[in-house]
Enzyme design. Sequence first.
Site, PDB file in Angstrom:
ATOM      1  N   TYR A 195     -32.868  27.571 -14.043  1.00 34.13           N
ATOM      2  CA  TYR A 195     -33.026  27.316 -15.472  1.00 34.13           C
ATOM      3  C   TYR A 195     -31.700  27.567 -16.212  1.00 34.13           C
ATOM      4  CZ  TYR A 195     -34.789  27.738 -20.202  1.00 34.13           C
ATOM      5  OH  TYR A 195     -34.985  27.578 -21.541  1.00 34.13           O
ATOM      6  N   LYS A 201     -44.550  27.815 -21.241  1.00 34.93           N
ATOM      7  CA  LYS A 201     -44.776  26.543 -20.567  1.00 34.93           C
ATOM      8  C   LYS A 201     -46.257  26.409 -20.207  1.00 34.93           C
ATOM      9  CE  LYS A 201     -40.355  26.459 -21.152  1.00 34.93           C
ATOM     10  NZ  LYS A 201     -39.420  26.948 -20.166  1.00 34.93           N
ATOM     11  N   ASP A 254     -38.851  33.086 -10.183  1.00 35.50           N
ATOM     12  CA  ASP A 254     -39.252  32.457 -11.444  1.00 35.50           C
ATOM     13  C   ASP A 254     -40.317  31.420 -11.082  1.00 35.50           C
ATOM     14  OD1 ASP A 254     -39.531  30.895 -13.728  1.00 35.50           O
ATOM     15  OD2 ASP A 254     -37.429  31.102 -14.310  1.00 35.50           O
ATOM     16  N   ARG A 272     -44.741  48.709 -30.054  1.00 34.85           N
ATOM     17  CA  ARG A 272     -43.684  48.314 -29.111  1.00 34.85           C
ATOM     18  C   ARG A 272     -44.028  48.824 -27.717  1.00 34.85           C
ATOM     19  NH1 ARG A 272     -39.758  51.671 -28.595  1.00 34.85           N
ATOM     20  NH2 ARG A 272     -39.437  51.905 -30.838  1.00 34.85           N
TER      21      ARG A 272
HETATM   22  C1  LIG Z   1     -38.342  27.842 -20.196  1.00 35.90           C
HETATM   23  C2  LIG Z   1     -37.961  28.557 -18.953  1.00 35.90           C
HETATM   24  C3  LIG Z   1     -37.432  29.852 -18.994  1.00 35.90           C
HETATM   25  C4  LIG Z   1     -37.129  30.575 -20.305  1.00 35.90           C
HETATM   26  O1  LIG Z   1     -38.277  30.788 -21.039  1.00 35.90           O
HETATM   27  P1  LIG Z   1     -38.320  30.892 -22.659  1.00 35.90           P
HETATM   28  O2  LIG Z   1     -39.747  31.170 -22.895  1.00 35.90           O
HETATM   29  O3  LIG Z   1     -37.862  29.566 -23.180  1.00 35.90           O
HETATM   30  O4  LIG Z   1     -37.407  31.979 -23.058  1.00 35.90           O
HETATM   31  C5  LIG Z   1     -37.130  30.471 -17.793  1.00 35.90           C
HETATM   32  N1  LIG Z   1     -37.331  29.839 -16.618  1.00 35.90           N
HETATM   33  C6  LIG Z   1     -37.837  28.598 -16.546  1.00 35.90           C
HETATM   34  C7  LIG Z   1     -38.032  27.967 -15.212  1.00 35.90           C
HETATM   35  C8  LIG Z   1     -38.167  27.910 -17.699  1.00 35.90           C
HETATM   36  O5  LIG Z   1     -38.641  26.670 -17.614  1.00 35.90           O
END
Ligand SMILES: *Cc1c(COP(=O)(O)O)cnc(C)c1O
Length: 386
Positions: free
Chosen positions: A100, A197, A172, A48
């Site tokens: 998001y 992504k 982000d 962890r």
């Molecule tokens: C998918 C996404 C998230 C969250 O990510 P997860 O891996 O699904 O928890 C946060 N911000 C953006 C812009 C995203 O596309």
Amino acid sequence: MNRKFETRAIHAGQEPDTATGATITPVYQTVTFTHDAVDQNKGFAYSRTGNPTRAALETCLASLEGGRFALAYASGMAAVAGTMQVLSAGDHVVVADDLYGGSYRLFTRVLPRYAIRFSFVDATRPEEVAKAMEPATKMVWIESPTNPLLRIVDVAACAQIARQHGALLVVDNTFATPYLQNPLALGAHVALHSTTKYIGGHSDVVGGALVVDDEELHQRLKFAQNATGGVPGPWDAWLTLRGVKTLAVRMRQHERGASRVAERLRGRPEVASVAWPGFADHPGHDVARRQMRGFGGIVTLDLVGGAPAARAFCEALELFSLGESLGGVESLVGYPWLMSHAAFPPEEKRRKGISEATVRLSVGLEDADDLCADLEQALAAARAAV
Ligand SMILES: *Cc1c(COP(=O)(O)O)cnc(C)c1O
């Protein structure tokens, strides 16, 4: 050594394994690490707190974002929650309202119970961010390009506002990826990724990451991560690391495909509007040119004929799978109204510009002629539905 992005993606943190010479970073599938003495280990004690496969991923991501430190998380949302763990009850956050859905849900449904307050503003107008700053504001939170409307927020302008108030700027950077945009170089304190992504890139692993340059901030985030435990397992870290090696070539190809798709859709009678930051008449195009090295692989459109047309279009597509997520090698289509943005109330979606006619495309790496042919037959289905 000042190596280029493509080289760092393949080599940063990924030196041959010191124990065996393995060229590829091994999956260290272990919970614990045998100590040399009660007060001495080889840098790892318990997975962890730290794991060598995860550490390799973190070193690579830090290098790609141009920060000194990265932390990998179990998901993008775990990374989002991780940033929030440096805040305390009574703190205030200014948030770009185009964000998001999962972040919105966390900021409106969970964290207010911990007495953290959020103000949502249109951050495409930095003066709105400045206006919302309070003495208690400890953080400014933005995305650029935004999801799903691909609006562009001026990262440097927001960084300046945040810094004037002694607040952190979190960006982000999931949609842009470190290949196209480096928030830290624009003045942000934290670059955040859902590595699920583009960074993972193959829709086979969920993950998240934060990259920072400030050592003290890294220590605070790392302490909170170890205290709360939202870490990825070694297999997930390994899959993400395998994905990131090809990020540059994939992003170039995603962008090429997106530009073909956006051009093909624009001006069609079935299509009311197409958003892609690469269009010279996109409202954020000039800022995007300034802060990004390309325009990305997402294209969002509004269909003429509202919900029936959009639904028929989404369901008729064959190569674009109808599903959540984006950024994989395969093309995906999403219907934000009922899918990614279901967490937003209808009036909130409308205010932002998301309607029942809005469709988001994540353009994959298939042949662009094949993708365009698929879009043509789906447009015919949309036409027939109204
Ligand atoms: C998918 C996404 C998230 C969250 O990510 P997860 O891996 O699904 O928890 C946060 N911000 C953006 C812009 C995203 O596309």
